[in-house]
Write an enzyme that holds these catalytic residues in place. Structure first.
Site, PDB file in Angstrom:
ATOM      1  CG  HIS A 156      40.503  37.573  30.334  1.00 27.59           C
ATOM      2  ND1 HIS A 156      40.740  36.232  30.150  1.00 27.59           N
ATOM      3  CD2 HIS A 156      41.661  38.093  30.843  1.00 27.59           C
ATOM      4  CE1 HIS A 156      41.970  35.942  30.546  1.00 27.59           C
ATOM      5  NE2 HIS A 156      42.556  37.053  30.959  1.00 27.59           N
ATOM      6  N   GLY A 157      38.595  35.805  27.482  1.00 26.41           N
ATOM      7  CA  GLY A 157      38.116  34.436  27.345  1.00 26.41           C
ATOM      8  C   GLY A 157      38.685  33.529  28.414  1.00 26.41           C
TER       9      GLY A 157
END
Length: 299
Positions: free
Chosen positions: A90-91
């Protein structure tokens, strides 16, 4: 006045692209509302009657992805024909994941249902967009139903915590989350790792501070805004699936699911970490990520 103007300009430079993304997301929801009203639709948001407007929205985001990030998607052949669970890093802003969903729909006409944090469903004015794009709360029951119906289901075990507090070292922050592994075992589906190169160079969070960490842990709400939006190169890599063992009987599954999910979770985390190690310079480098837009050899 000059200092104030420069300050405002600096803030806009840092946050203009993230705010633009938010604007386009709400614009997508408005388009869906217009489509629904003009066609007097009351059908299931996941049904095929929405496919024409889905294609329009997906095409818009795919064009944006190509222009702003030179987006590439690799490893689609690793996706199963039937159901499976996609697990990804997850950025700070999961815009790369939105790019993936759009291109997957354009290439394969497939919907991938997305498990989202509870706070996403509290955001005003996005109800129809979330429904039509297949965003679900991610309870065990909902995931099992989706898999039973043949959908791909995606989840980021790190979730908002990983988005807020991971950094250019690309550390996975999964904690003890192993529910996705249990669902995969119960549904008898493979787990497929996925990772987007340079996602932290495109969008970042401010360095972790104890106050913000405590605030998040007590409220589970993301108060720290992301910044950046540089047009760095994005490449999403889909890894080889981790298969379900078909030799496990129902009785054995009931007995072993607790032990098996730890192994399945470990294998998945190792697979995602392997993708990061293979495709990502660590620590991430913004200049290198920008120059990769012109790297013809990797295309």
């Amino acid at each position: 006045v000059i200092i104030g103007s420069l300050t405002i300009c600096g803030i806009l430079v840092f946050f203009i692209v993230p705010l633009t993304i938010v604007f386009f997301i709400y614009l997508s929801n408005i388009l869906l509302l217009i489509y629904q009203r003009n066609n007097e639709l009351k059908a299931d948001p996941l049904s095929d009657v929405w496919n024409s407007v889905r294609k329009t929205i997906a095409s818009f985001w795919d064009i944006y992805a190509r222009i702003w990030h030179g987006y590439e998607l690799h490893g689609v052949e690793n996706l199963p024909e039937g159901p499976g669970i996609l697990v990804y890093y997850h950025g700070a802003i999961p815009i790369d994941y939105l790019y993936f969903l759009s291109r997957l729909f354009l290439w394969k006409k497939r919907l991938c249902l997305s498990v989202a944090d509870h706070f996403v469903f509290r955001l005003p004015g996005l109800k129809l967009l979330l429904a039509v794009t297949g965003v679900i709360p991610g309870t065990r029951e909902e995931c099992l139903v989706a898999l039973k119906n043949g959908y791909l289901v995606s989840i980021s075990p790190g979730g908002v915590r990983e988005a807020l507090f991971s950094d250019e070292s690309y550390q996975l922050m999964w904690g003890n989350r192993k529910g996705f592994a249990q669902v995969a075992l119960e549904a008898k589906v493979p787990i497929i790792p996925m990772y987007t190169q340079n996602v932290r160079e495109g969008y970042r969070m401010f360095k972790e501070r104890r106050f913000f960490r405590q605030l998040y842990e007590s409220t589970r709400l993301p108060f720290t805004p992301p910044y950046g939006g540089l047009p760095v190169k994005f490449r999403t890599y889909i890894g080889k699936p981790i298969p379900y063992d078909p030799n496990i009987t129902t009785e054995e599954l009931v007995e072993k699911v607790r032990k098996s999910k730890f192994l399945f979770s470990f294998q998945t985390k190792t697979a995602v970490q392997a993708l990061i190690s293979k495709h990502q310079t660590i620590p991430g480098n913004i200049w290198k990520a920008l120059l990769e837009r012109f790297d013809k050899r990797r295309k």
